[in-house]
Design an enzyme around this catalytic site. Structure first.
Site, PDB file in Angstrom:
ATOM      1  N   ASN A  28      38.042  33.655  31.139  1.00  0.00           N
ATOM      2  CA  ASN A  28      37.594  34.623  31.980  1.00  0.00           C
ATOM      3  C   ASN A  28      36.268  34.723  31.825  1.00  0.00           C
ATOM      4  O   ASN A  28      35.891  35.560  31.000  1.00  0.00           O
ATOM      5  CB  ASN A  28      38.432  35.811  32.094  1.00  0.00           C
ATOM      6  CG  ASN A  28      38.177  37.140  32.980  1.00  0.00           C
ATOM      7  OD1 ASN A  28      36.890  37.134  33.335  1.00  0.00           O
ATOM      8  ND2 ASN A  28      38.721  37.999  33.177  1.00  0.00           N
ATOM      9  N   ALA A  30      33.660  36.460  33.427  1.00  0.00           N
ATOM     10  CA  ALA A  30      33.227  37.719  33.436  1.00  0.00           C
ATOM     11  C   ALA A  30      33.453  38.488  32.261  1.00  0.00           C
ATOM     12  O   ALA A  30      32.710  39.343  31.989  1.00  0.00           O
ATOM     13  CB  ALA A  30      33.698  38.498  34.698  1.00  0.00           C
ATOM     14  N   SER A  31      34.634  38.401  31.827  1.00  0.00           N
ATOM     15  CA  SER A  31      35.247  39.365  30.434  1.00  0.00           C
ATOM     16  C   SER A  31      34.430  38.846  29.438  1.00  0.00           C
ATOM     17  O   SER A  31      33.913  39.975  28.647  1.00  0.00           O
ATOM     18  CB  SER A  31      36.567  39.013  30.356  1.00  0.00           C
ATOM     19  OG  SER A  31      36.856  39.194  29.003  1.00  0.00           O
ATOM     20  N   ASN A 113      48.734  41.205  38.167  1.00  0.00           N
ATOM     21  CA  ASN A 113      49.417  40.568  37.029  1.00  0.00           C
ATOM     22  C   ASN A 113      50.751  41.556  36.486  1.00  0.00           C
ATOM     23  O   ASN A 113      51.326  41.491  35.373  1.00  0.00           O
ATOM     24  CB  ASN A 113      48.510  40.518  35.873  1.00  0.00           C
ATOM     25  CG  ASN A 113      47.339  39.666  36.373  1.00  0.00           C
ATOM     26  OD1 ASN A 113      46.161  40.384  36.202  1.00  0.00           O
ATOM     27  ND2 ASN A 113      47.422  38.545  36.792  1.00  0.00           N
ATOM     28  N   GLU A 177      52.182  35.176  34.819  1.00  0.00           N
ATOM     29  CA  GLU A 177      51.053  35.917  35.160  1.00  0.00           C
ATOM     30  C   GLU A 177      51.331  37.022  36.546  1.00  0.00           C
ATOM     31  O   GLU A 177      50.436  37.330  36.986  1.00  0.00           O
ATOM     32  CB  GLU A 177      49.733  35.218  35.052  1.00  0.00           C
ATOM     33  CG  GLU A 177      49.152  34.563  33.892  1.00  0.00           C
ATOM     34  CD  GLU A 177      48.488  35.368  32.932  1.00  0.00           C
ATOM     35  OE1 GLU A 177      47.762  36.463  33.334  1.00  0.00           O
ATOM     36  OE2 GLU A 177      48.814  35.593  31.526  1.00  0.00           O
ATOM     37  N   HIS A 253      43.335  32.507  37.091  1.00  0.00           N
ATOM     38  CA  HIS A 253      44.471  32.804  37.838  1.00  0.00           C
ATOM     39  C   HIS A 253      44.132  32.202  39.045  1.00  0.00           C
ATOM     40  O   HIS A 253      43.119  31.874  39.862  1.00  0.00           O
ATOM     41  CB  HIS A 253      44.643  34.249  38.079  1.00  0.00           C
ATOM     42  CG  HIS A 253      45.163  35.052  36.961  1.00  0.00           C
ATOM     43  ND1 HIS A 253      44.428  36.238  36.903  1.00  0.00           N
ATOM     44  CD2 HIS A 253      46.053  34.823  36.153  1.00  0.00           C
ATOM     45  CE1 HIS A 253      45.119  36.567  35.515  1.00  0.00           C
ATOM     46  NE2 HIS A 253      46.046  35.949  35.227  1.00  0.00           N
ATOM     47  N   CYS A 374      42.793  41.440  42.465  1.00  0.00           N
ATOM     48  CA  CYS A 374      43.563  41.754  41.129  1.00  0.00           C
ATOM     49  C   CYS A 374      43.779  42.973  41.116  1.00  0.00           C
ATOM     50  O   CYS A 374      45.077  43.472  40.276  1.00  0.00           O
ATOM     51  CB  CYS A 374      42.516  41.272  40.103  1.00  0.00           C
ATOM     52  SG  CYS A 374      41.667  39.938  39.763  1.00  0.00           S
TER      53      CYS A 374
HETATM   54  O1  SUG Z   1      43.584  39.067  32.515  1.00  0.00           O
HETATM   55  N1  SUG Z   1      40.612  40.990  32.278  1.00  0.00           N
HETATM   56  C1  SUG Z   1      41.896  40.387  33.137  1.00  0.00           C
HETATM   57  C2  SUG Z   1      41.328  40.001  34.508  1.00  0.00           C
HETATM   58  C3  SUG Z   1      42.828  40.039  35.323  1.00  0.00           C
HETATM   59  C4  SUG Z   1      42.404  39.647  36.656  1.00  0.00           C
HETATM   60  N2  SUG Z   1      43.419  39.538  37.610  1.00  0.00           N
HETATM   61  C5  SUG Z   1      43.699  38.501  38.536  1.00  0.00           C
HETATM   62  N3  SUG Z   1      42.900  37.658  38.605  1.00  0.00           N
HETATM   63  N4  SUG Z   1      44.840  38.655  39.326  1.00  0.00           N
HETATM   64  C6  SUG Z   1      42.346  39.002  32.588  1.00  0.00           C
HETATM   65  O2  SUG Z   1      41.856  38.146  32.230  1.00  0.00           O
HETATM   66  C7  SUG Z   1      39.347  41.676  30.218  1.00  0.00           C
HETATM   67  C8  SUG Z   1      39.476  42.778  29.486  1.00  0.00           C
HETATM   68  C9  SUG Z   1      38.388  42.870  28.213  1.00  0.00           C
HETATM   69  O3  SUG Z   1      37.678  41.852  28.145  1.00  0.00           O
HETATM   70  O4  SUG Z   1      38.071  43.875  27.948  1.00  0.00           O
HETATM   71  C10 SUG Z   1      40.695  41.028  31.003  1.00  0.00           C
HETATM   72  O5  SUG Z   1      41.997  41.467  30.449  1.00  0.00           O
END
Ligand code: SUG
Length: 451
Positions: A28, A30-31, A113, A177, A253, A374
């Site tokens: 992910n 961005a995370s 999710n 998920e 996702h 999300c």
């Molecule tokens: O599961 N981010 C979530 C984002 C979920 C997005 N949901 C959908 N696309 N439906 C994930 O990756 C990041 C948490 C952190 O890094 O602190 C996180 O869990």
């Protein structure tokens, strides 16, 4: 047979008081990119509430899903940390900070999710079925489902209307998920529809190609198990494989590259494998149920996969308006991306199903890879079912005011990694959640209330 009047209700996740940037989700983008930044739990919760209020004011049915108890001291205890709650947190901080960070994640805010939901018109026993998602690809997310199940049971308590299934076995072969990989097409919400399950890989059949770089979280076998549990007939189900190449570009996702509603699928050209076959099957199966499937395909020449991942164009909410046209709820990042914004301007000027775009500032969630889609769990309900939902979780102007005051009272303006060790944070979270369970009339759903 008469079709019952039905609605799509969006249950948005209320962002919890420990919202932080832990860099926990490999795959992910961005995370990973936001890791270690200072977050604002208060701003995050308010951005989410503002979206709920706006949708309610536009006339959509809106609900709220409570956050989880964090730090998850019980999870840390299960990993061998002992002593008082404060000692458990201190020891984890000293010996295994990543585990403390994981146990503090507010990731339950992304309620797409939380579960997969099948409306009663699709299921064999005529009830609305829920399967909590095991989210077993990431430790911090795998902690969610037991509390998610208790919260959903407290929201949808009537057994005559609602059936709840426990999460699938907690192994990667059944990685599930939830609704992020599930879309329902229908002529109208109260009529039998077609449920579209998109998986990233097969656990047992090596003929399906897998991504090379990032994990494919959802398996075919998990999707099939959910469809069986919900009593969905073959005529009402379509499976599709996500394009492994886009998973490797950060599409963790399916809802990062496609969104559907009613008879419309809005998707990127590169979203699926065998796209033509998939679209033909959707067209055929929805046609047999009286619907006219249509796909709005975004060409890669107009919007690259990279731009889609950065802007979250597809992590939008596609909503049916009273006049039959559709509205797209997009994050601010779409307006900031010239190519995406130009595409959206062209799209809404055309004569297609999507006529309007509304922009929301969800930056706090977006920086962890969570856009408008999300943040919500869709539940299609007929009138009788809606009346059977715990009414305290349905958004009203007065619930909005109450939750805003509650956030002001309990949430911090900023949270950095070092703050997660503060024993006061645990006390603050528990007193906030104790009050919240009374506001939302959930009873005892959190471990600290049960044990
Ligand atoms: O599961 N981010 C979530 C984002 C979920 C997005 N949901 C959908 N696309 N439906 C994930 O990756 C990041 C948490 C952190 O890094 O602190 C996180 O869990």
């Amino acid at each position: 047979m008469t079709v019952k009047k039905a609605y799509e209700v969006n249950f948005d996740g209320l962002v919890g008081p420990t919202h932080n940037y832990g860099g926990l989700s490999y795959g992910n983008v961005a995370s990973q990119g936001s890791s270690q930044q200072v977050s604002s739990p208060k701003e995050a919760a308010k951005q989410g509430l503002a979206k709920m209020k706006a949708l309610m004011e536009m006339g959509f049915k809106q609900g709220v899903l409570a956050p989880q108890e964090r730090p998850d001291v019980a999870a840390l205890r299960s990993l061998g940390f002992t002593g008082t709650d404060t000692q458990v947190i201190e020891k984890a901080a000293k010996d295994a900070m990543p585990l403390l960070v994981a146990s503090c994640s507010a990731s339950s805010m992304w309620t797409a999710n939380a579960a997969t939901v099948s409306p009663s018109a699709d299921t064999a026993d005529g009830r609305v079925h829920f399967t909590a998602a095991n989210l077993n690809c990431k430790f911090h997310r795998s902690l969610e489902h037991p509390t998610t199940s208790r919260i959903l049971a407290a929201m949808f308590a009537n057994q005559q209307h609602f059936a709840h299934h426990a999460a699938l076995p907690a192994v990667a072969q059944f990685g599930d998920e939830g609704a992020a990989n599930h879309t329902r097409f229908c002529k109208s919400y109260g009529e039998a529809g077609v449920e579209f399950f998109v998986f990233g890989r097969s656990a047992f059949d090596s003929r399906f190609p897998a991504p090379q770089r990032y994990p494919a979280r959802q398996t075919l076998e998990a999707s099939q198990a959910v469809a069986r549990l919900h009593g969905l007939g073959e005529a009402g189900v379509v499976y599709a494989q996500q394009n492994p190449a886009v998973i490797d570009q950060g599409v963790f996702h399916n809802d990062v590259i496609a969104v559907g509603n009613g008879e419309v699928l809005f998707h990127h050209e590169d979203a699926f494998l065998d796209t033509e076959k998939v679209l033909a099957e959707l067209h055929d199966k929805l046609g047999r149920r009286g619907g006219r499937f249509s796909a709005v395909c975004v060409p890669r020449d107009a919007v690259s996969v990279e731009d889609a991942v950065k802007s979250y164009l597809f992590n939008s909410q596609l909503l049916s308006q009273a006049d039959g046209s559709m509205l797209l709820i997009v994050p601010e990042e779409c307006r900031n991306n010239e190519r995406v914004w130009q595409y959206l301007s062209r799209l809404t000027a055309e004569d297609g199903p999507i006529r309007e775009v509304k922009v929301f500032d969800l930056k706090q969630s977006m920086q962890n890879g969570g856009g408008p889609a999300c943040l919500r769990l869709r539940v299609a309900l007929n009138e009788g079912e809606l009346n059977a939902v715990n009414s305290a979780v349905i958004m009203t102007p007065s619930l909005y005011d109450t939750l805003n005051v509650w956030v002001d009272k309990h949430y911090r303006d900023r949270l950095a990694e070092a703050d997660l060790v503060d024993p006061q944070l645990l006390v603050e979270c528990r007193s906030a959640l104790d009050e919240l369970t009374q506001i939302l009339k959930l009873g005892s759903v959190y471990p600290f209330q049960i044990n």
